[in-house]
Design a protein around this motif. Structure first.
Motif, short mmCIF file in Angstrom:
data_model
loop_
_atom_site.label_atom_id
_atom_site.label_comp_id
_atom_site.label_asym_id
_atom_site.label_seq_id
_atom_site.Cartn_x
_atom_site.Cartn_y
_atom_site.Cartn_z
N ALA A 92 -34.87 66.59 12.42
CA ALA A 92 -35.37 65.58 11.47
C ALA A 92 -36.90 65.48 11.49
N LEU A 93 -37.53 66.04 12.52
CA LEU A 93 -38.99 65.98 12.64
C LEU A 93 -39.67 67.25 12.16
N LEU A 94 -38.89 68.28 11.83
CA LEU A 94 -39.46 69.55 11.40
C LEU A 94 -39.97 69.46 9.96
N PRO A 95 -40.91 70.32 9.59
CA PRO A 95 -41.51 70.24 8.25
C PRO A 95 -40.49 70.48 7.14
N THR A 96 -40.57 69.72 6.08
CA THR A 96 -39.67 69.88 4.94
C THR A 96 -40.31 70.72 3.84
N GLU A 97 -41.56 71.13 4.07
CA GLU A 97 -42.24 72.01 3.14
C GLU A 97 -43.25 72.88 3.89
N ILE A 98 -43.25 74.16 3.60
CA ILE A 98 -44.21 75.08 4.20
C ILE A 98 -44.79 75.96 3.09
N ALA A 99 -46.09 75.98 3.00
CA ALA A 99 -46.79 76.81 1.99
C ALA A 99 -46.25 76.56 0.57
N GLY A 100 -45.95 75.30 0.27
CA GLY A 100 -45.48 74.93 -1.05
C GLY A 100 -44.01 75.15 -1.30
N GLN A 101 -43.28 75.67 -0.30
CA GLN A 101 -41.84 75.91 -0.45
C GLN A 101 -41.06 74.83 0.30
N LYS A 102 -40.08 74.26 -0.37
CA LYS A 102 -39.24 73.27 0.27
C LYS A 102 -38.34 73.93 1.31
N GLY A 150 -35.34 69.36 23.20
CA GLY A 150 -35.75 69.10 21.83
C GLY A 150 -37.07 69.77 21.51
N ALA A 151 -37.96 69.82 22.50
CA ALA A 151 -39.26 70.47 22.31
C ALA A 151 -39.10 71.96 21.99
N ASN A 152 -38.06 72.57 22.50
CA ASN A 152 -37.81 73.99 22.18
C ASN A 152 -37.49 74.17 20.70
N THR A 153 -36.77 73.21 20.14
CA THR A 153 -36.49 73.24 18.70
C THR A 153 -37.76 72.97 17.90
N TRP A 154 -38.58 72.05 18.39
CA TRP A 154 -39.88 71.75 17.78
C TRP A 154 -40.74 73.01 17.72
N ASP A 155 -40.77 73.74 18.82
CA ASP A 155 -41.57 74.97 18.88
C ASP A 155 -41.02 76.04 17.94
N ALA A 156 -39.70 76.06 17.76
CA ALA A 156 -39.12 76.98 16.78
C ALA A 156 -39.64 76.65 15.39
N GLY A 157 -39.74 75.35 15.10
CA GLY A 157 -40.28 74.93 13.82
C GLY A 157 -41.75 75.31 13.65
N LEU A 158 -42.52 75.22 14.73
CA LEU A 158 -43.93 75.60 14.69
C LEU A 158 -44.09 77.10 14.42
N LEU A 159 -43.24 77.90 15.05
CA LEU A 159 -43.30 79.35 14.83
C LEU A 159 -42.96 79.68 13.37
N LEU A 160 -41.98 78.98 12.80
CA LEU A 160 -41.65 79.19 11.39
C LEU A 160 -42.82 78.79 10.49
N GLN A 161 -43.48 77.69 10.83
CA GLN A 161 -44.64 77.25 10.05
C GLN A 161 -45.71 78.33 9.99
N LYS A 162 -45.90 79.01 11.11
CA LYS A 162 -46.92 80.07 11.17
C LYS A 162 -46.45 81.33 10.46
N ALA A 163 -45.14 81.61 10.50
CA ALA A 163 -44.62 82.88 9.99
C ALA A 163 -44.30 82.87 8.50
N VAL A 164 -43.86 81.74 7.98
CA VAL A 164 -43.39 81.68 6.60
C VAL A 164 -44.46 82.06 5.57
N PRO A 165 -45.70 81.56 5.66
CA PRO A 165 -46.69 81.89 4.63
C PRO A 165 -46.89 83.39 4.44
N ALA A 166 -46.96 84.14 5.53
CA ALA A 166 -47.13 85.60 5.43
C ALA A 166 -45.91 86.25 4.80
N ALA A 167 -44.71 85.75 5.15
CA ALA A 167 -43.47 86.32 4.60
C ALA A 167 -43.38 86.05 3.09
N LEU A 168 -43.86 84.89 2.65
CA LEU A 168 -43.81 84.54 1.23
C LEU A 168 -44.68 85.46 0.38
#
Length: 383
Positions: free
Chosen positions: A48-58, A304-322
């Motif tokens: 519930a604390l992870l980002p709901t939007e990354i690089a303009g994508q929901k 829970g912090a391990n899940t948080w860090d998974a979200g951080l890694l996605l935040q960094k990775a998604v823009p390049a993948a898009l």
């Protein structure tokens, strides 16, 4: 009606379908019920604390409970892959569940950011494991710190007790190898199941071997059982645990029985005591603030912090993948995997990640702190 006007409703439908397809879907599997719920609940809550939007994508998160059962985890991952057609996965809570899911993750070529303890899910690297990234410290990183502490405190013999599953087995393999190299003798080797209600037999065998210390390779609530048994039978030696108990819930469940526990664990658990210049401190405190604002004071957990860090890694990775492909496609999942593999100096709440083609954990010594339970709290040990 003009021909162009008749086309407008069709174009609207097509555009709506395209936008819906562009949404990034992330499947999450956590053990929010069952024996491992102490670990899984904070993982589920953190979503519930992870980002709901990354690089303009929901971002849409679909969360499933495997009830601490690997069979349910497999059923869940199949559903996420085939029905929801997720672009990425986070979880599960236990090593047996992660290993059971591996074939389906690899076959679908969907990146998995796993939050389990065992390094067996990412090592040795192969065609299946190249789709898996791990946000918890590898066992050898933790074991190395534990062995160093043992040597510094005169421990020469150790009794081992762990889960009778891949978590316990991998820990025995890692720990016994490092202990042997350090000249520490293993004088007992016992196992128990996560659902066992008593380990009296194993405890008596451990005590009869008269080790200087006992090392327990377990997670969550079930990790308390052998330690409480050792205290009850009068064992006076040191007791070490893995980072599978890196949570305040372990202390709440164990009470006085776990006072004096020794562990190398993630820095988030002692974030307030980290040096001001430690880059992890701000990220860890930020996670704690966000989690406790939603779930209450003292409710945070490194799991829970391990899940948080998974979200951080996605935040960094998604823009390049898009930049390479659209969500919902095999090309996007492949680009996301490549982007995750290229992650460098990503600061999380549990460590700093530097991934490579052969290392899908990427954590170093900054991701561990030697600590103890004192006065009902985890406190870092002073050098």
């Amino acid at each position: 009606m003009p021909k162009n006007s008749r086309l407008l409703p069709l174009l609207a439908v097509l555009c709506a379908a395209g936008l819906a397809h562009a949404e990034i879907k992330v499947g999450v599997i956590a053990s929010s019920t069952g024996p491992t719920a102490v670990v899984g609940i904070p993982q589920k809550n953190t979503v519930a604390l992870l980002p709901t939007e990354i690089a303009g994508q929901k971002i849409e998160y679909i969360v499933l409970d495997d009830a601490s059962d690997p069979t349910n985890a497999v059923t869940g991952v199949k559903k996420l892959l085939t029905e929801h057609k997720v672009d990425a996965l986070i979880g599960p809570t236990t090593t047996p569940a992660a290993l059971a899911m591996l074939d389906f993750v690899a076959e679908s070529k969907t990146p998995l950011l796993t939050t389990v303890g065992s390094a067996a899910i990412v090592q040795p690297m192969d065609e299946k494991k190249r789709w898996v990234f791990k946000t918890t410290q590898n066992d050898d990183l933790i074991a190395d710190a534990v062995i160093a502490h043992m040597l510094a405190n005169g421990v020469k013999t150790v009794g081992f007790v762990g889960f009778n599953d891949p978590y316990g087995e991998n820990w025995f393999k890692v720990f016994s190898t490092l202990a042997d190299k350090a000249g520490i003798s293993l004088v007992a080797n016992e196992r128990y199941n996560r659902t066992d209600q008593s380990v009296t037999g194993q405890v008596l065998k451990l005590i009869s071997a008269r080790p200087d210390a006992v090392f327990i390779a377990a997670t969550g609530g079930p990790a308390v059982l052998p330690q409480a048994g050792l205290l009850d039978k009068g064992y006076k030696g040191k007791v070490y645990q893995t980072h599978g108990v890196a949570t305040n819930d372990f202390i709440r469940l164990g009470g006085k029985a776990v006072e004096g526990t020794l562990m190398a664990g993630g820095p988030m658990l002692v974030a307030d005591d980290l040096p001001a210049g430690n880059p992890i401190k701000a990220m860890a405190l930020g996670y704690i603030k966000a989690y406790e604002a939603k779930y209450g004071a003292g409710s945070t957990s490194t799991f829970g912090a391990n899940t948080w860090d998974a979200g951080l890694l996605l935040q960094k990775a998604v823009p390049a993948a898009l930049k390479k492909a659209k969500p919902g496609t095999p090309e996007f999942r492949s680009a996301l995997r490549e982007s995750l593999e290229g992650a460098k100096e990503v600061v999380g709440a549990q460590g700093v990640f530097n991934m490579t083609a052969q290392n899908h954990n990427g954590m170093d010594q900054r991701a561990r702190v030697m600590m103890t339970v004192k006065g009902g709290k985890w406190l870092p040990l002073k050098d």
